[in-house]
Design an enzyme around this catalytic site. Structure first.
Site, PDB file in Angstrom:
ATOM      1  N   ASP A  19       0.828  -1.154   0.083  1.00  0.00           N
ATOM      2  CA  ASP A  19      -0.002  -0.001  -0.032  1.00  0.00           C
ATOM      3  C   ASP A  19       0.808   1.350   0.091  1.00  0.00           C
ATOM      4  O   ASP A  19       0.312   2.105   0.506  1.00  0.00           O
ATOM      5  CB  ASP A  19      -0.781   0.043   0.981  1.00  0.00           C
ATOM      6  CG  ASP A  19      -1.859  -1.334   1.299  1.00  0.00           C
ATOM      7  OD1 ASP A  19      -2.321  -1.695   0.216  1.00  0.00           O
ATOM      8  OD2 ASP A  19      -1.890  -1.731   2.265  1.00  0.00           O
ATOM      9  N   HIS A  47      -4.885  -1.848  -5.671  1.00  0.00           N
ATOM     10  CA  HIS A  47      -4.096  -0.926  -5.933  1.00  0.00           C
ATOM     11  C   HIS A  47      -5.111   0.327  -6.434  1.00  0.00           C
ATOM     12  O   HIS A  47      -5.996   0.189  -7.641  1.00  0.00           O
ATOM     13  CB  HIS A  47      -3.220  -0.910  -7.138  1.00  0.00           C
ATOM     14  CG  HIS A  47      -2.124  -1.957  -6.983  1.00  0.00           C
ATOM     15  ND1 HIS A  47      -1.167  -2.642  -7.806  1.00  0.00           N
ATOM     16  CD2 HIS A  47      -1.672  -2.616  -5.780  1.00  0.00           C
ATOM     17  CE1 HIS A  47      -0.540  -3.215  -7.110  1.00  0.00           C
ATOM     18  NE2 HIS A  47      -0.720  -3.474  -5.989  1.00  0.00           N
TER      19      HIS A  47
HETATM   20  P1  GDP Z   1      -0.760   0.340  -3.542  1.00  0.00           P
HETATM   21  O1  GDP Z   1      -1.297  -1.072  -3.245  1.00  0.00           O
HETATM   22  O2  GDP Z   1       0.602   0.402  -3.194  1.00  0.00           O
HETATM   23  O3  GDP Z   1      -1.156   0.460  -4.758  1.00  0.00           O
HETATM   24  O4  GDP Z   1      -1.346   1.449  -2.691  1.00  0.00           O
HETATM   25  P2  GDP Z   1      -3.143   1.507  -2.261  1.00  0.00           P
HETATM   26  O5  GDP Z   1      -3.670   1.912  -3.376  1.00  0.00           O
HETATM   27  O6  GDP Z   1      -3.353   0.351  -1.457  1.00  0.00           O
HETATM   28  O7  GDP Z   1      -2.927   2.397  -1.084  1.00  0.00           O
HETATM   29  C1  GDP Z   1      -2.034   3.740  -1.138  1.00  0.00           C
HETATM   30  C2  GDP Z   1      -3.269   4.947  -0.797  1.00  0.00           C
HETATM   31  O8  GDP Z   1      -2.876   6.355  -0.917  1.00  0.00           O
HETATM   32  C3  GDP Z   1      -4.469   4.960  -1.909  1.00  0.00           C
HETATM   33  O9  GDP Z   1      -5.704   5.421  -1.140  1.00  0.00           O
HETATM   34  C4  GDP Z   1      -3.960   6.071  -2.880  1.00  0.00           C
HETATM   35  O10 GDP Z   1      -4.992   6.810  -3.518  1.00  0.00           O
HETATM   36  C5  GDP Z   1      -3.494   6.851  -1.864  1.00  0.00           C
HETATM   37  N1  GDP Z   1      -2.297   7.615  -2.402  1.00  0.00           N
HETATM   38  C6  GDP Z   1      -1.255   7.487  -2.995  1.00  0.00           C
HETATM   39  N2  GDP Z   1      -0.243   8.217  -3.374  1.00  0.00           N
HETATM   40  C7  GDP Z   1      -0.710   9.322  -2.549  1.00  0.00           C
HETATM   41  C8  GDP Z   1      -0.199  10.434  -2.193  1.00  0.00           C
HETATM   42  O11 GDP Z   1       0.982  10.804  -2.591  1.00  0.00           O
HETATM   43  N3  GDP Z   1      -0.704  11.198  -1.077  1.00  0.00           N
HETATM   44  C9  GDP Z   1      -2.073  10.873  -0.710  1.00  0.00           C
HETATM   45  N4  GDP Z   1      -2.516  11.580   0.072  1.00  0.00           N
HETATM   46  N5  GDP Z   1      -2.589   9.745  -0.898  1.00  0.00           N
HETATM   47  C10 GDP Z   1      -1.751   8.935  -1.930  1.00  0.00           C
HETATM   48  P1  IMO Z   2      -0.878  -4.235  -2.140  1.00  0.00           P
HETATM   49  O1  IMO Z   2      -0.433  -4.738  -3.624  1.00  0.00           O
HETATM   50  C1  IMO Z   2      -0.719  -4.849   2.188  1.00  0.00           C
HETATM   51  C2  IMO Z   2      -0.686  -8.864   3.647  1.00  0.00           C
HETATM   52  C3  IMO Z   2      -1.953  -9.385   4.378  1.00  0.00           C
HETATM   53  C4  IMO Z   2      -1.233 -10.424   5.172  1.00  0.00           C
HETATM   54  C5  IMO Z   2      -0.072 -11.128   4.627  1.00  0.00           C
HETATM   55  C6  IMO Z   2      -0.279 -12.364   3.942  1.00  0.00           C
HETATM   56  O2  IMO Z   2      -2.213  -3.565  -2.104  1.00  0.00           O
HETATM   57  O3  IMO Z   2       0.328  -3.298  -1.726  1.00  0.00           O
HETATM   58  P2  IMO Z   2      -2.189 -13.143   1.863  1.00  0.00           P
HETATM   59  O4  IMO Z   2      -3.748 -12.790   1.677  1.00  0.00           O
HETATM   60  O5  IMO Z   2      -1.355 -12.541   0.879  1.00  0.00           O
HETATM   61  O6  IMO Z   2      -1.754 -14.506   2.307  1.00  0.00           O
HETATM   62  O7  IMO Z   2      -1.750 -12.247   3.312  1.00  0.00           O
HETATM   63  O8  IMO Z   2       0.405 -10.097   3.640  1.00  0.00           O
HETATM   64  N1  IMO Z   2      -0.801  -8.344   2.384  1.00  0.00           N
HETATM   65  C7  IMO Z   2      -0.785  -7.044   2.008  1.00  0.00           C
HETATM   66  N2  IMO Z   2      -0.873  -6.012   2.911  1.00  0.00           N
HETATM   67  N3  IMO Z   2      -0.834  -4.480   0.682  1.00  0.00           N
HETATM   68  C8  IMO Z   2      -0.943  -5.594  -0.074  1.00  0.00           C
HETATM   69  O9  IMO Z   2      -0.881  -5.853  -1.270  1.00  0.00           O
HETATM   70  C9  IMO Z   2      -0.893  -6.882   0.538  1.00  0.00           C
HETATM   71  N4  IMO Z   2      -1.132  -8.118   0.085  1.00  0.00           N
HETATM   72  C10 IMO Z   2      -0.931  -9.113   1.235  1.00  0.00           C
HETATM   73  O10 IMO Z   2      -2.440  -8.274   5.090  1.00  0.00           O
HETATM   74  O11 IMO Z   2      -0.617  -9.773   6.370  1.00  0.00           O
HETATM   75 MG    MG Z   3      -2.922  -1.701  -1.625  1.00  0.00          MG
END
Ligand code: GDP
Ligand code: IMO
Ligand code: MG
Length: 447
Positions: A19, A47
């Site tokens: 994330d 994502h």
């Molecule tokens: P990913 O799994 O790495 O793609 O990340 P996620 O989408 O799960 O979580 C990142 C969160 O932060 C999402 O809600 C994005 O919309 C948000 N986000 C990404 N970059 C920024 C940033 O620079 N600032 C803020 N405030 N939010 C961001």
């Molecule tokens: P993105 O791509 C955050 C974490 C789960 C759990 C561990 C194992 O959005 O960054 P699983 O279901 O894969 O067997 O869970 O890994 N986990 C993540 N945490 N972002 C993710 O993906 C994750 N993918 C798995 O919360 O602790």
């Molecule tokens: Mg994510």
């Protein structure tokens, strides 16, 4: 510069616990590429891509899908839940997204219904079994807090081999039926032996039929993606690899056993796509300006106070996949430096810096204290990592709202000092900085 036109193959990979904002960066770069490729994980990933008023949450479909004409490739290293993939495609189509660029590896493994049931069961058993153990063993043998998407059991089936179903098998009904029957015989015996309450044996015929129907829907996307990618690269086309999960969750190099079941660092690109690692010359490590973690496992800089609460609210730190509140802590530079080295990061994208606005004193973890001695070495093992104490360095915070900044020089001096400390410690330049979720909210260093 955000795009480097002379680089044929670039990777975007998370250097923390997921994330970090990978989806947003991939979306920013995708338009300048011919293909965006997922190489690991499955629907455990979430994502987010924000375009104006619209927020897309992508789980299996590569974040490049929002750019018409860009191939969105799901490589062989991904575990695919075909029902979920179908739903995700329907959701995108409903919102007017052209999904015709999707290519799905015939060699990707399939997450079957019994894998999701096994994931649930294992988590429930581990939680019940471990409970509150005062010996300290809890930190390494408790439930993992998985996303319950069947990821671990699907990868386990893959390495067990005979009963594993690959995407190509969905198009071969007889072979599919045989494999599902074999798998169900084993799963039914396992669930029965455990005396799982209310367990209804898996019906191989019905499961195989449903899987075949999903296969038919996806038939036109199924292909040899390794051949596709190598041909694109040989033709001088540009490919972007999109990491899912992150380096601290890598099954070999993360905080084992609190990890996911794939090589979620950049090291997974080779096995997960068939593209040799030396072809990927630009590796962007995505680093959130603080730490978050979802699920169990050690996190040395974790906070449980008003600062964490404020960051969670401002950063909307609730899981994209499961909605769980994310654990929050200071930026752990020891972990990030290790992850950058393992991935071979050539630059960093520091994200969510805007969220730290208003925190009076910013703290960075620059060492681990282990039995009285301080070290800068990361400990990729949950049992040992649970026993380290973070050494924190204080920096002045910044009060200004930076979400409107678009150039390095517009950032307050304290924010610049924070970024400079990060890159000096990690030893990799911070080339871009996220100041908000929208596509436009990114600062390219050097501008
Ligand atoms: P990913 O799994 O790495 O793609 O990340 P996620 O989408 O799960 O979580 C990142 C969160 O932060 C999402 O809600 C994005 O919309 C948000 N986000 C990404 N970059 C920024 C940033 O620079 N600032 C803020 N405030 N939010 C961001
Ligand atoms: P993105 O791509 C955050 C974490 C789960 C759990 C561990 C194992 O959005 O960054 P699983 O279901 O894969 O067997 O869970 O890994 N986990 C993540 N945490 N972002 C993710 O993906 C994750 N993918 C798995 O919360 O602790
Ligand atoms: Mg994510």
């Amino acid at each position: 510069m955000l795009d480097q036109a002379n680089v044929p193959a670039t990777a975007v990979v998370g250097l923390q616990w997921g994330d970090e904002g990978k989806g947003k960066l991939v979306d920013c770069l995708a338009g300048a590429h011919d293909a965006v490729v997922r190489y690991n994980g499955g629907a455990n990933a979430g994502h987010s891509v924000v375009v104006g008023e619209t927020r897309y949450a992508l789980h299996l479909v590569p974040s490049g899908i929002l750019h018409p004409g860009v191939r969105a490739v799901i490589g062989n290293g991904v575990v695919v839940d075909p029902g979920r993939l179908g739903e995700e495609l329907d959701g995108l189509i409903e919102r007017g997204v052209d999904v015709s660029g999707l290519a799905l590896s015939s060699r990707a493994h399939v997450v079957m219904p019994y894998h999701k049931a096994e994931d649930e069961l294992r988590e429930a058993l581990l939680t019940r079994r471990v409970g509150g153990d005062a010996s300290g063993a809890r930190a390494v043998v408790g439930s993992i807090g998985t996303t319950k998407r069947g990821i671990g059991p699907a990868y386990a089936e893959k390495v067990t081999r005979s009963s594993a179903v690959r995407v190509g098998d969905l198009l071969r009904p007889e072979l599919l039926r045989e494999k599902v029957e074999l798998a169900c015989a084993v799963k039914n015996a396992f669930f029965t032996a455990l005396g799982v309450e209310g367990f209804e044996p898996f019906d191989a015929g019905a499961i195989a039929e449903e899987a075949a129907a999903h296969g038919e829907r996806l038939r036109h996307t199924v292909t040899d993606t390794t051949e596709l990618l190598l041909d694109l690269l040989d033709d001088g086309r540009r490919v972007l690899f999109e990491g899912a999960n992150a380096t601290m969750l890598d099954v070999d190099h993360g905080t084992f056993p609190f990890v996911t079941s794939s090589n979620a660092s950049a090291l997974g690109i080779g096995p997960g796509t068939g593209v040799p690692p030396q072809r990927v010359t630009r590796i962007i490590g995505v680093v959130k300006a603080y730490s978050t973690r979802v699920g169990g496992g050690p996190m040395p800089t974790e906070l449980d106070d008003a600062v964490a609460e404020g960051i969670r609210e401002r950063g909307r730190e609730f899981g994209t996949t499961t909605g769980r509140p994310r654990r929050v802590g200071w930026l752990d530079l020891v972990a990030v430096r290790y992850a950058a080295r393992v991935c071979g990061a050539t630059e960093l994208n520091l994200t969510l810096l805007d969220v730290l606005s208003g925190v009076e004193t910013l703290r960075l973890c620059t060492g681990y204290r282990v039995e009285g001695a301080v070290s800068g070495r990361f400990v990729p093992d949950a049992f040992d990592l649970d026993r380290v104490e973070p050494v924190l360095e204080d920096l002045s915070g910044f009060g200004e709202d930076i979400s409107g900044c678009r150039a390095w020089g517009e950032l307050p001096a304290a924010a610049r000092a924070y970024v400079e400390r990060v890159e000096a410690y990690v030893g990799v330049p911070v080339a871009s900085i996220g100041v908000g979720p929208d596509r436009s909210q990114i600062i390219e260093r050097g501008r």
